[in-house]
Scaffold this motif. Sequence first.
Motif, PDB file in Angstrom:
ATOM      1  N   GLY A 192      55.003  48.362  80.018  1.00  0.00           N
ATOM      2  CA  GLY A 192      56.151  47.869  79.247  1.00  0.00           C
ATOM      3  C   GLY A 192      57.022  46.932  80.063  1.00  0.00           C
ATOM      4  O   GLY A 192      57.533  45.934  79.547  1.00  0.00           O
ATOM      5  N   ALA A 193      57.174  47.214  81.345  1.00  0.00           N
ATOM      6  CA  ALA A 193      57.982  46.353  82.214  1.00  0.00           C
ATOM      7  C   ALA A 193      57.346  44.971  82.344  1.00  0.00           C
ATOM      8  O   ALA A 193      58.048  43.953  82.346  1.00  0.00           O
ATOM      9  N   ILE A 194      56.034  44.920  82.419  1.00  0.00           N
ATOM     10  CA  ILE A 194      55.342  43.629  82.475  1.00  0.00           C
ATOM     11  C   ILE A 194      55.614  42.835  81.211  1.00  0.00           C
ATOM     12  O   ILE A 194      55.896  41.634  81.261  1.00  0.00           O
ATOM     13  N   VAL A 195      55.572  43.503  80.070  1.00  0.00           N
ATOM     14  CA  VAL A 195      55.858  42.830  78.797  1.00  0.00           C
ATOM     15  C   VAL A 195      57.289  42.292  78.790  1.00  0.00           C
ATOM     16  O   VAL A 195      57.538  41.156  78.383  1.00  0.00           O
ATOM     17  N   VAL A 196      58.244  43.099  79.243  1.00  0.00           N
ATOM     18  CA  VAL A 196      59.644  42.664  79.285  1.00  0.00           C
ATOM     19  C   VAL A 196      59.796  41.442  80.187  1.00  0.00           C
ATOM     20  O   VAL A 196      60.474  40.481  79.835  1.00  0.00           O
ATOM     21  N   HIS A 197      59.156  41.465  81.331  1.00  0.00           N
ATOM     22  CA  HIS A 197      59.249  40.328  82.250  1.00  0.00           C
ATOM     23  C   HIS A 197      58.625  39.071  81.641  1.00  0.00           C
ATOM     24  O   HIS A 197      59.181  37.976  81.776  1.00  0.00           O
ATOM     25  N   LEU A 198      57.486  39.224  81.009  1.00  0.00           N
ATOM     26  CA  LEU A 198      56.791  38.054  80.468  1.00  0.00           C
ATOM     27  C   LEU A 198      57.472  37.478  79.231  1.00  0.00           C
ATOM     28  O   LEU A 198      57.358  36.287  78.975  1.00  0.00           O
ATOM     29  N   THR A 199      58.176  38.301  78.468  1.00  0.00           N
ATOM     30  CA  THR A 199      58.870  37.787  77.282  1.00  0.00           C
ATOM     31  C   THR A 199      60.226  37.192  77.629  1.00  0.00           C
ATOM     32  O   THR A 199      60.815  36.491  76.811  1.00  0.00           O
ATOM     33  N   GLY A 200      60.718  37.467  78.818  1.00  0.00           N
ATOM     34  CA  GLY A 200      61.995  36.895  79.255  1.00  0.00           C
ATOM     35  C   GLY A 200      61.761  35.695  80.144  1.00  0.00           C
ATOM     36  O   GLY A 200      60.677  35.114  80.192  1.00  0.00           O
ATOM     37  N   GLN A 201      62.775  35.327  80.855  1.00  0.00           N
ATOM     38  CA  GLN A 201      62.681  34.178  81.748  1.00  0.00           C
ATOM     39  C   GLN A 201      62.162  34.563  83.130  1.00  0.00           C
ATOM     40  O   GLN A 201      61.834  33.702  83.927  1.00  0.00           O
ATOM     41  N   ASP A 202      62.098  35.836  83.405  1.00  0.00           N
ATOM     42  CA  ASP A 202      61.648  36.331  84.700  1.00  0.00           C
ATOM     43  C   ASP A 202      60.142  36.557  84.637  1.00  0.00           C
ATOM     44  O   ASP A 202      59.666  37.471  83.985  1.00  0.00           O
ATOM     45  N   ARG A 203      59.396  35.751  85.316  1.00  0.00           N
ATOM     46  CA  ARG A 203      57.932  35.843  85.294  1.00  0.00           C
ATOM     47  C   ARG A 203      57.357  36.528  86.535  1.00  0.00           C
ATOM     48  O   ARG A 203      56.166  36.466  86.767  1.00  0.00           O
TER      49      ARG A 203
END
Length: 120
Positions: free
Chosen positions: A86-97
Amino acid sequence: MNIAYWIVAGLLASFYLYAGGLKMVRSPEQLRPMMAWVDRIPLPAVRALGTVEVLGAVGLLLPPATGIAPWPALAAAIGFTVLQTGAIVVHLTGQDRRIILNIGLVTAAAVTIWLATARL
Protein backbone atom coordinates in the motif's frame (compact mmCIF):
# COMPACT_ATOMS: atom_id res chain seq x y z
CA MET A 1 16.72 -20.78 10.33
CA ASN A 2 16.09 -19.61 13.86
CA ILE A 3 19.08 -17.25 13.88
CA ALA A 4 18.15 -15.92 10.44
CA TYR A 5 14.60 -15.21 11.65
CA TRP A 6 15.84 -13.24 14.65
CA ILE A 7 18.25 -11.19 12.52
CA VAL A 8 15.72 -10.28 9.81
CA ALA A 9 12.76 -9.88 12.17
CA GLY A 10 14.88 -7.87 14.61
CA LEU A 11 15.98 -5.45 11.90
CA LEU A 12 12.44 -5.15 10.55
CA ALA A 13 11.01 -4.62 14.03
CA SER A 14 13.65 -1.99 14.80
CA PHE A 15 12.74 -0.05 11.69
CA TYR A 16 9.01 -0.17 12.43
CA LEU A 17 9.43 0.70 16.11
CA TYR A 18 11.35 3.80 15.06
CA ALA A 19 9.17 4.84 12.12
CA GLY A 20 5.92 4.01 13.89
CA GLY A 21 7.01 5.84 17.01
CA LEU A 22 7.77 8.96 14.98
CA LYS A 23 4.36 8.82 13.31
CA MET A 24 2.71 8.52 16.70
CA VAL A 25 4.35 11.53 18.36
CA ARG A 26 5.66 14.00 15.78
CA SER A 27 3.71 16.78 14.13
CA PRO A 28 3.12 16.82 10.36
CA GLU A 29 5.69 19.62 10.07
CA GLN A 30 8.30 17.43 11.72
CA LEU A 31 7.37 14.40 9.60
CA ARG A 32 7.28 16.23 6.26
CA PRO A 33 11.05 16.20 5.57
CA MET A 34 11.13 12.39 5.92
CA MET A 35 7.65 11.55 4.65
CA ALA A 36 6.47 13.71 1.76
CA TRP A 37 3.10 11.95 1.71
CA VAL A 38 2.12 13.09 5.22
CA ASP A 39 0.14 16.09 3.92
CA ARG A 40 -2.10 13.88 1.77
CA ILE A 41 -3.26 11.74 4.70
CA PRO A 42 -5.25 12.98 7.72
CA LEU A 43 -3.22 13.17 10.93
CA PRO A 44 -5.38 10.60 12.79
CA ALA A 45 -4.67 8.12 9.98
CA VAL A 46 -0.94 8.81 10.27
CA ARG A 47 -1.14 8.24 14.03
CA ALA A 48 -3.10 5.01 13.49
CA LEU A 49 -0.53 3.85 10.94
CA GLY A 50 2.24 4.49 13.47
CA THR A 51 0.35 2.51 16.10
CA VAL A 52 -0.12 -0.41 13.70
CA GLU A 53 3.60 -0.35 12.89
CA VAL A 54 4.62 -0.42 16.55
CA LEU A 55 2.16 -3.21 17.35
CA GLY A 56 3.36 -5.18 14.32
CA ALA A 57 6.97 -4.82 15.47
CA VAL A 58 6.01 -6.16 18.89
CA GLY A 59 4.14 -8.97 17.13
CA LEU A 60 7.27 -9.96 15.24
CA LEU A 61 9.34 -10.31 18.39
CA LEU A 62 7.26 -11.00 21.48
CA PRO A 63 5.33 -14.16 20.50
CA PRO A 64 8.38 -16.09 19.27
CA ALA A 65 10.42 -14.89 22.26
CA THR A 66 7.85 -16.19 24.73
CA GLY A 67 7.05 -19.32 22.73
CA ILE A 68 3.38 -19.03 23.68
CA ALA A 69 1.90 -18.56 20.21
CA PRO A 70 4.18 -18.33 17.17
CA TRP A 71 1.45 -17.49 14.63
CA PRO A 72 1.16 -13.74 15.49
CA ALA A 73 4.69 -13.26 14.15
CA LEU A 74 3.61 -14.70 10.82
CA ALA A 75 0.52 -12.47 10.84
CA ALA A 76 2.68 -9.41 11.60
CA ALA A 77 5.06 -10.21 8.73
CA ILE A 78 2.12 -10.66 6.34
CA GLY A 79 0.68 -7.38 7.60
CA PHE A 80 3.95 -5.56 6.92
CA THR A 81 4.01 -6.96 3.39
CA VAL A 82 0.49 -5.64 2.79
CA LEU A 83 1.34 -2.33 4.47
CA GLN A 84 4.37 -1.72 2.28
CA THR A 85 2.52 -2.72 -0.86
CA GLY A 86 0.00 0.00 0.00
CA ALA A 87 2.86 2.39 0.75
CA ILE A 88 4.28 1.80 -2.73
CA VAL A 89 0.90 2.66 -4.22
CA VAL A 90 0.70 5.85 -2.14
CA HIS A 91 4.18 6.89 -3.24
CA LEU A 92 3.51 6.18 -6.91
CA THR A 93 0.17 8.01 -6.98
CA GLY A 94 1.69 11.09 -5.36
CA GLN A 95 4.61 13.24 -6.32
CA ASP A 96 7.06 11.17 -4.28
CA ARG A 97 8.44 8.42 -6.50
CA ARG A 98 11.08 7.13 -4.05
CA ILE A 99 10.09 3.53 -3.41
CA ILE A 100 13.47 1.82 -2.97
CA LEU A 101 13.07 1.68 0.82
CA ASN A 102 9.55 0.28 0.43
CA ILE A 103 10.78 -2.43 -1.93
CA GLY A 104 13.47 -3.34 0.59
CA LEU A 105 10.90 -3.51 3.39
CA VAL A 106 8.56 -5.69 1.29
CA THR A 107 11.48 -8.00 0.59
CA ALA A 108 12.49 -8.16 4.26
CA ALA A 109 8.88 -8.84 5.28
CA ALA A 110 8.59 -11.59 2.64
CA VAL A 111 11.79 -13.22 3.94
CA THR A 112 10.39 -12.95 7.47
CA ILE A 113 7.20 -14.71 6.31
CA TRP A 114 9.28 -17.51 4.85
CA LEU A 115 11.41 -17.82 7.97
CA ALA A 116 8.35 -17.67 10.26
CA THR A 117 6.64 -20.49 8.36
CA ALA A 118 9.80 -22.58 8.71
CA ARG A 119 9.59 -22.03 12.48
CA LEU A 120 5.97 -23.21 12.79
